[in-house]
Design an enzyme around this catalytic site. Sequence first.
Site, PDB file in Angstrom:
ATOM      1  N   THR A   1       0.828  -1.213   0.000  1.00 29.92           N
ATOM      2  CA  THR A   1       0.000   0.000   0.000  1.00 29.92           C
ATOM      3  C   THR A   1       0.853   1.250   0.000  1.00 29.92           C
ATOM      4  OG1 THR A   1      -1.810  -1.069   1.108  1.00 29.92           O
ATOM      5  CG2 THR A   1      -1.696   1.288   1.378  1.00 29.92           C
TER       6      THR A   1
ATOM      7  N   TYR B   1      -7.584   1.515  -4.470  1.00 27.97           N
ATOM      8  CA  TYR B   1      -6.231   1.833  -4.916  1.00 27.97           C
ATOM      9  C   TYR B   1      -5.545   0.549  -5.355  1.00 27.97           C
ATOM     10  CZ  TYR B   1      -4.656  -0.027  -0.411  1.00 27.97           C
ATOM     11  OH  TYR B   1      -4.417  -0.834   0.661  1.00 27.97           O
TER      12      TYR B   1
ATOM     13  N   THR C   1       1.615  -4.424   4.267  1.00 24.29           N
ATOM     14  CA  THR C   1       1.471  -4.820   5.669  1.00 24.29           C
ATOM     15  C   THR C   1       0.858  -6.208   5.839  1.00 24.29           C
ATOM     16  OG1 THR C   1      -0.629  -3.635   5.761  1.00 24.29           O
ATOM     17  CG2 THR C   1       1.327  -2.459   6.550  1.00 24.29           C
ATOM     18  N   ASP C   2       0.171  -6.727   4.806  1.00 27.12           N
ATOM     19  CA  ASP C   2      -0.522  -8.021   4.978  1.00 27.12           C
ATOM     20  C   ASP C   2       0.425  -9.139   5.401  1.00 27.12           C
ATOM     21  OD1 ASP C   2      -2.816  -6.754   4.195  1.00 27.12           O
ATOM     22  OD2 ASP C   2      -3.102  -7.887   2.335  1.00 27.12           O
TER      23      ASP C   2
ATOM     24  N   LYS D   1      -0.073  -8.273  12.305  1.00 26.93           N
ATOM     25  CA  LYS D   1      -1.096  -7.328  11.841  1.00 26.93           C
ATOM     26  C   LYS D   1      -2.408  -7.667  12.545  1.00 26.93           C
ATOM     27  CE  LYS D   1      -3.139  -5.170   7.788  1.00 26.93           C
ATOM     28  NZ  LYS D   1      -3.081  -4.932   6.347  1.00 26.93           N
TER      29      LYS D   1
ATOM     30  N   GLU E   1      -4.188 -29.603  27.131  1.00 29.00           N
ATOM     31  CA  GLU E   1      -5.429 -30.298  26.744  1.00 29.00           C
ATOM     32  C   GLU E   1      -5.125 -31.469  25.816  1.00 29.00           C
ATOM     33  OE1 GLU E   1      -9.327 -28.317  26.077  1.00 29.00           O
ATOM     34  OE2 GLU E   1      -8.051 -26.559  25.818  1.00 29.00           O
TER      35      GLU E   1
HETATM   36  N1  LIG Z   1      -1.804  -1.709   4.099  1.00 28.15           N
HETATM   37  C1  LIG Z   1      -1.243  -2.596   3.329  1.00 28.15           C
HETATM   38  O1  LIG Z   1      -0.068  -2.549   3.033  1.00 28.15           O
HETATM   39  C2  LIG Z   1      -2.115  -3.711   2.856  1.00 28.15           C
HETATM   40  C3  LIG Z   1      -2.269  -3.649   1.366  1.00 28.15           C
HETATM   41  C4  LIG Z   1      -1.862  -4.837   0.572  1.00 28.15           C
HETATM   42  N2  LIG Z   1      -2.825  -5.867   0.722  1.00 28.15           N
HETATM   43  C5  LIG Z   1      -0.452  -5.315   0.928  1.00 28.15           C
HETATM   44  O2  LIG Z   1      -0.219  -5.947   1.916  1.00 28.15           O
HETATM   45  O3  LIG Z   1       0.427  -5.010   0.175  1.00 28.15           O
END
Ligand SMILES: NC(=O)CC[C@H](N)C(=O)O
Length: 354
Positions: free
Chosen positions: A40, A53, A119-120, A192, A309
């Site tokens: 992103t 986007y 971020t994914d 995340k 467990e």
């Molecule tokens: N905020 C992000 O970076 C998530 C956007 C995208 N799905 C990625 O991980 O590249």
Amino acid sequence: MVLTMLPWGTSLMAAAPASGGGSTGQGPLPRVLILATGGTIAGKADPRSAIGYDAGAATGQQLIANVPGLDKLAHLKVEQIANIPSQDMNHTVWFRLAERINAAFAHHEADAVVITHGTDTMEETAFFLDTVLHHEQAVVMTGSMRPGSAISADGPANIYEAVQVATHPHARGRGVLVVLNDTIHAAHWVSKADSTALQTFTSRHAGPVGIVDPAAVRFFAPPRPHLAMALPKEQSLPAVDVIYAHADMDGRQIDESMRAGVKGLVIAGMGDGNVSASAMKALDRAVAAGLVVVRSSHVGDGFVNRNVEVDDNAHHFVASYDLNPQKARILLQLLLAADVRDVGDVQQAFAFGY
Ligand SMILES: NC(=O)CC[C@H](N)C(=O)O
């Protein structure tokens, strides 16, 4: 130790003629290699919709050009390793990153590395690199939750802070760090935790290892012991599936993974790593067929301990401790790639540091 009083804003370590003095304005500027992979942070508005986007559209060079003051922190060299949304992240890019970083430090090309990334899967790339890189120099990952075209895009500030952290002397010897929204996380714990919020990353029970505030980069916690694994020579990783547990779970997916020839399974279990009775029977079949089975949890926090467990000794399972399923998968892949498949040895690697 003798305490020396120094002017405000000058740390004892930063005052030394080290390469990490970028944040103090003293000495030669450190050299930071920026490796761009997309995400992103490299996103551009999609004209078809007000909120849409495309991730991975802008280049690393374009990202850096949008960050005022970066040239006062460090000498930057930018390289484009990939330009993908990080849901498409894969082991080929991981090996490319690891090899580029190894070469940069081996040939003294850089004092620190910053990786821009979606971020994914940032936590997965961070964990992989943390496990296979063995340098003192800082490697810092960053990204953003809003594309560059958004009002109050968070990418430029995150890049600035990532370079601040990467050039800080206390970032050395901490393995791979993730910096986002004024917060510094260690690769082992970071995850995340929010699909849209700027403060998406947490390090649940452990907490972040530091912050970036307006005055300084501040670390609170000592580095975690480093589990060092070799970067596999084959440039590939054995197949390991993650299977998500839920009510009404049967053994179908486990059996299908076995038929597909995976070498290991990670259970994203309920609670402290539970599956249903019929899934348990399928896992026993998997162990009998020679697969390594690791029990993790999808609840997001806490440990999966042995023999609570589930009788792990009787079933020959491995407990993931505090590695979430996606990181447990990577550690199991690296262990299997190194021919570590004995359940006791695999368990020892998962328990490392505790
Ligand atoms: N905020 C992000 O970076 C998530 C956007 C995208 N799905 C990625 O991980 O590249």
